[in-house]
Design a protein around this motif. Structure first.
Motif: not given
Length: 96
Positions: A68-93
């Motif tokens: 479903s579109v809902f599930t795909l968009k949620r997966r897309f958003a989850d990946n975006e959040i993970r990417t932002e967290k990785k960027k933030g962790a790298k920056y803090r490091t």
């Protein structure tokens, strides 16, 4: 990052142009014409033989998916959040 769109297909998230509900959009003549044109060109890929729920547009292909579109968009958003967290962790490091 990659998005699992169903079956054994995973796409790079930056290659996805749009994710659409097949029931809501296929009643539109322009969408039907677009999908028929791509079908004739061999640019439609069916991810599963199950009832289609969405289609995913990329530059080269349209993928018909049973997810479903809902599930795909949620997966897309989850990946975006993970990417932002990785960027933030790298920056803090780098600050230490």
């Amino acid at each position: 990052m990659y998005i699992h769109i169903g079956g054994d297909i995973t796409l790079p998230s930056d290659k996805i142009i749009g994710i659409f509900d097949i029931e809501k959009t296929s009643v539109n003549k322009d969408v039907n014409d677009y999908l028929m044109k791509l079908q004739k060109q061999g640019r439609i890929y069916y991810v599963s033989y199950d009832m289609p729920k969405s289609f995913i547009v990329t530059k080269d292909y349209v993928y018909i998916s049973n997810v479903s579109v809902f599930t795909l968009k949620r997966r897309f958003a989850d990946n975006e959040i993970r990417t932002e967290k990785k960027k933030g962790a790298k920056y803090r490091t780098n600050l230490i």
